[in-house]
Design a protein around this motif. Sequence first.
Motif, PDB file in Angstrom:
ATOM      1  N   THR A 237     -10.051  -3.761   3.107  1.00  0.00           N
ATOM      2  CA  THR A 237     -10.960  -4.265   2.099  1.00  0.00           C
ATOM      3  C   THR A 237     -12.016  -3.227   1.830  1.00  0.00           C
ATOM      4  O   THR A 237     -12.135  -2.234   2.544  1.00  0.00           O
ATOM      5  N   ALA A 238     -12.774  -3.452   0.798  1.00  0.00           N
ATOM      6  CA  ALA A 238     -13.806  -2.489   0.439  1.00  0.00           C
ATOM      7  C   ALA A 238     -14.932  -2.507   1.459  1.00  0.00           C
ATOM      8  O   ALA A 238     -15.256  -3.539   2.027  1.00  0.00           O
ATOM      9  N   PRO A 239     -15.560  -1.339   1.722  1.00  0.00           N
ATOM     10  CA  PRO A 239     -16.680  -1.313   2.635  1.00  0.00           C
ATOM     11  C   PRO A 239     -17.752  -2.288   2.181  1.00  0.00           C
ATOM     12  O   PRO A 239     -18.019  -2.443   0.999  1.00  0.00           O
ATOM     13  N   GLY A 240     -18.364  -2.949   3.139  1.00  0.00           N
ATOM     14  CA  GLY A 240     -19.428  -3.873   2.811  1.00  0.00           C
ATOM     15  C   GLY A 240     -18.947  -5.281   2.570  1.00  0.00           C
ATOM     16  O   GLY A 240     -19.734  -6.187   2.333  1.00  0.00           O
ATOM     17  N   SER A 241     -17.625  -5.522   2.605  1.00  0.00           N
ATOM     18  CA  SER A 241     -17.091  -6.851   2.342  1.00  0.00           C
ATOM     19  C   SER A 241     -16.894  -7.636   3.631  1.00  0.00           C
ATOM     20  O   SER A 241     -16.396  -8.739   3.611  1.00  0.00           O
ATOM     21  N   GLY A 242     -17.279  -7.032   4.763  1.00  0.00           N
ATOM     22  CA  GLY A 242     -17.119  -7.702   6.040  1.00  0.00           C
ATOM     23  C   GLY A 242     -15.830  -7.332   6.744  1.00  0.00           C
ATOM     24  O   GLY A 242     -15.611  -7.707   7.888  1.00  0.00           O
ATOM     25  N   GLY A 243     -14.937  -6.581   6.076  1.00  0.00           N
ATOM     26  CA  GLY A 243     -13.694  -6.150   6.694  1.00  0.00           C
ATOM     27  C   GLY A 243     -13.729  -4.662   6.972  1.00  0.00           C
ATOM     28  O   GLY A 243     -14.773  -4.013   6.901  1.00  0.00           O
ATOM     29  N   SER A 244     -12.561  -4.099   7.312  1.00  0.00           N
ATOM     30  CA  SER A 244     -12.480  -2.673   7.594  1.00  0.00           C
ATOM     31  C   SER A 244     -12.483  -1.878   6.298  1.00  0.00           C
ATOM     32  O   SER A 244     -12.232  -2.420   5.218  1.00  0.00           O
ATOM     33  N   PRO A 245     -12.747  -0.575   6.365  1.00  0.00           N
ATOM     34  CA  PRO A 245     -12.732   0.255   5.151  1.00  0.00           C
ATOM     35  C   PRO A 245     -11.346   0.235   4.515  1.00  0.00           C
ATOM     36  O   PRO A 245     -10.347  -0.058   5.171  1.00  0.00           O
ATOM     37  N   PRO A 246     -11.241   0.580   3.233  1.00  0.00           N
ATOM     38  CA  PRO A 246      -9.926   0.645   2.577  1.00  0.00           C
ATOM     39  C   PRO A 246      -8.997   1.607   3.302  1.00  0.00           C
ATOM     40  O   PRO A 246      -9.456   2.561   3.945  1.00  0.00           O
ATOM     41  N   LEU A 247      -7.716   1.349   3.195  1.00  0.00           N
ATOM     42  CA  LEU A 247      -6.724   2.146   3.901  1.00  0.00           C
ATOM     43  C   LEU A 247      -6.911   3.650   3.709  1.00  0.00           C
ATOM     44  O   LEU A 247      -6.908   4.398   4.688  1.00  0.00           O
ATOM     45  N   PRO A 248      -7.066   4.175   2.477  1.00  0.00           N
ATOM     46  CA  PRO A 248      -7.194   5.626   2.344  1.00  0.00           C
ATOM     47  C   PRO A 248      -8.366   6.207   3.128  1.00  0.00           C
ATOM     48  O   PRO A 248      -8.292   7.347   3.608  1.00  0.00           O
ATOM     49  N   ALA A 249      -9.439   5.445   3.272  1.00  0.00           N
ATOM     50  CA  ALA A 249     -10.616   5.924   4.003  1.00  0.00           C
ATOM     51  C   ALA A 249     -10.337   6.062   5.490  1.00  0.00           C
ATOM     52  O   ALA A 249     -11.076   6.743   6.204  1.00  0.00           O
ATOM     53  N   ARG A 250      -9.264   5.432   5.978  1.00  0.00           N
ATOM     54  CA  ARG A 250      -8.920   5.484   7.396  1.00  0.00           C
ATOM     55  C   ARG A 250      -7.792   6.462   7.692  1.00  0.00           C
ATOM     56  O   ARG A 250      -7.392   6.619   8.846  1.00  0.00           O
ATOM     57  N   MET A 251      -7.300   7.139   6.653  1.00  0.00           N
ATOM     58  CA  MET A 251      -6.190   8.055   6.837  1.00  0.00           C
ATOM     59  C   MET A 251      -6.673   9.444   7.220  1.00  0.00           C
ATOM     60  O   MET A 251      -7.780   9.858   6.877  1.00  0.00           O
ATOM     61  N   ALA A 252      -5.815  10.191   7.926  1.00  0.00           N
ATOM     62  CA  ALA A 252      -6.154  11.548   8.340  1.00  0.00           C
ATOM     63  C   ALA A 252      -6.215  12.493   7.150  1.00  0.00           C
ATOM     64  O   ALA A 252      -7.000  13.442   7.121  1.00  0.00           O
ATOM     65  N   ASP A 253      -5.408  12.243   6.130  1.00  0.00           N
ATOM     66  CA  ASP A 253      -5.345  13.116   4.952  1.00  0.00           C
ATOM     67  C   ASP A 253      -4.853  12.292   3.781  1.00  0.00           C
ATOM     68  O   ASP A 253      -3.973  11.441   3.935  1.00  0.00           O
ATOM     69  N   THR A 254      -5.411  12.535   2.611  1.00  0.00           N
ATOM     70  CA  THR A 254      -4.969  11.832   1.402  1.00  0.00           C
ATOM     71  C   THR A 254      -4.460  12.799   0.331  1.00  0.00           C
ATOM     72  O   THR A 254      -4.196  12.385  -0.787  1.00  0.00           O
ATOM     73  N   GLY A 255      -4.352  14.084   0.685  1.00  0.00           N
ATOM     74  CA  GLY A 255      -3.808  15.053  -0.245  1.00  0.00           C
ATOM     75  C   GLY A 255      -4.833  15.824  -1.043  1.00  0.00           C
ATOM     76  O   GLY A 255      -4.479  16.738  -1.784  1.00  0.00           O
ATOM     77  N   GLY A 256      -6.086  15.438  -0.935  1.00  0.00           N
ATOM     78  CA  GLY A 256      -7.142  16.184  -1.611  1.00  0.00           C
ATOM     79  C   GLY A 256      -7.423  15.791  -3.038  1.00  0.00           C
ATOM     80  O   GLY A 256      -8.328  16.333  -3.671  1.00  0.00           O
ATOM     81  N   GLY A 257      -6.666  14.830  -3.569  1.00  0.00           N
ATOM     82  CA  GLY A 257      -6.888  14.389  -4.937  1.00  0.00           C
ATOM     83  C   GLY A 257      -7.728  13.134  -4.989  1.00  0.00           C
ATOM     84  O   GLY A 257      -8.294  12.676  -3.997  1.00  0.00           O
ATOM     85  N   THR A 258      -7.800  12.550  -6.180  1.00  0.00           N
ATOM     86  CA  THR A 258      -8.585  11.331  -6.371  1.00  0.00           C
ATOM     87  C   THR A 258      -7.702  10.139  -6.724  1.00  0.00           C
ATOM     88  O   THR A 258      -8.196   9.098  -7.129  1.00  0.00           O
ATOM     89  N   GLN A 259      -6.392  10.289  -6.563  1.00  0.00           N
ATOM     90  CA  GLN A 259      -5.460   9.179  -6.687  1.00  0.00           C
ATOM     91  C   GLN A 259      -4.495   9.229  -5.507  1.00  0.00           C
ATOM     92  O   GLN A 259      -4.117  10.312  -5.043  1.00  0.00           O
ATOM     93  N   LEU A 260      -4.105   8.055  -5.033  1.00  0.00           N
ATOM     94  CA  LEU A 260      -3.203   7.977  -3.882  1.00  0.00           C
ATOM     95  C   LEU A 260      -2.356   6.721  -3.982  1.00  0.00           C
ATOM     96  O   LEU A 260      -2.848   5.660  -4.383  1.00  0.00           O
ATOM     97  N   ILE A 261      -1.091   6.846  -3.606  1.00  0.00           N
ATOM     98  CA  ILE A 261      -0.198   5.700  -3.456  1.00  0.00           C
ATOM     99  C   ILE A 261       0.091   5.545  -1.974  1.00  0.00           C
ATOM    100  O   ILE A 261       0.391   6.534  -1.290  1.00  0.00           O
ATOM    101  N   THR A 262      -0.018   4.326  -1.458  1.00  0.00           N
ATOM    102  CA  THR A 262       0.334   4.056  -0.064  1.00  0.00           C
ATOM    103  C   THR A 262       1.500   3.084  -0.030  1.00  0.00           C
ATOM    104  O   THR A 262       1.519   2.098  -0.757  1.00  0.00           O
ATOM    105  N   ALA A 263       2.473   3.360   0.814  1.00  0.00           N
ATOM    106  CA  ALA A 263       3.640   2.492   0.998  1.00  0.00           C
ATOM    107  C   ALA A 263       3.737   2.178   2.482  1.00  0.00           C
ATOM    108  O   ALA A 263       4.009   3.072   3.283  1.00  0.00           O
TER     109      ALA A 263
END
Length: 235
Positions: free
Chosen positions: A20-46
């Motif tokens: 969930t989004a930060p501040g919503s009472g849950g954990s940070p969004p998945l991309p924020a917890r990943m070791a690397d997201t590729g350096g861009g500003t768009q990401l697909i997670t499967a």
Amino acid sequence: MRPRALATALACASLPLLGTAPGSGGSPPLPARMADTGGGTQLITAVAPGTGATTGTLAWWDLRGGRWVRAGSAPARFGANGLVEGAVRRQGTGTTPTGLYDLPFAFGVQAPPRGTTYAHRRVREDSWWCQDNASRSYNRWSEPRAADCRAAESEHLIGFRTQYAHALVIGFNYREPVRGRGAGIFLHVDGRGPTAGCVSVPVDAMRRILAWARPRERPHIAIGTDGGATAIIRY
């Protein structure tokens, strides 16, 4: 990777790793917890529940003001034999490779959805994807099929009008192909069951993804599991 026509359940529950989004009472969004997201500003997670799973959840994300925001999600399907670490995957095993990959280009039997800005190749009668380990065109689009690429070891793209109505090439083993590791790994439209190693989603989701993706944002796809050695947060 040639799609498979195996029966499977269509329903998939949302996975807790989506976050969930930060501040919503849950954990940070998945991309924020990943070791690397590729350096861009768009990401697909499967994400799959485990390496033996054939279904899971796919989501696409935008980085806005330093925060990852989920733009959409859909049920996903994986290989008929589950998932395996991409670095050790072998061709013909019916497994989806885990890891973080770029998305070189889009293609399809149908015209690209309105709003698509990705480089797009239209599938024609003589469009092939070479999977012949002995060919110089291994793991490449071949139009027409290269003389050294055997048809029996290749995929005639027009033969999969449903699955390849719309697709994105996943950059697994693509830039510098390793023979025997695997060829033709795509994000494409669902067939009748699990894939032969690709990731698939319903057709409406695939259309939305193509209209959303922007090459200038350097989108990547991360494929992984909820936990364990192939946990998506490791990539």
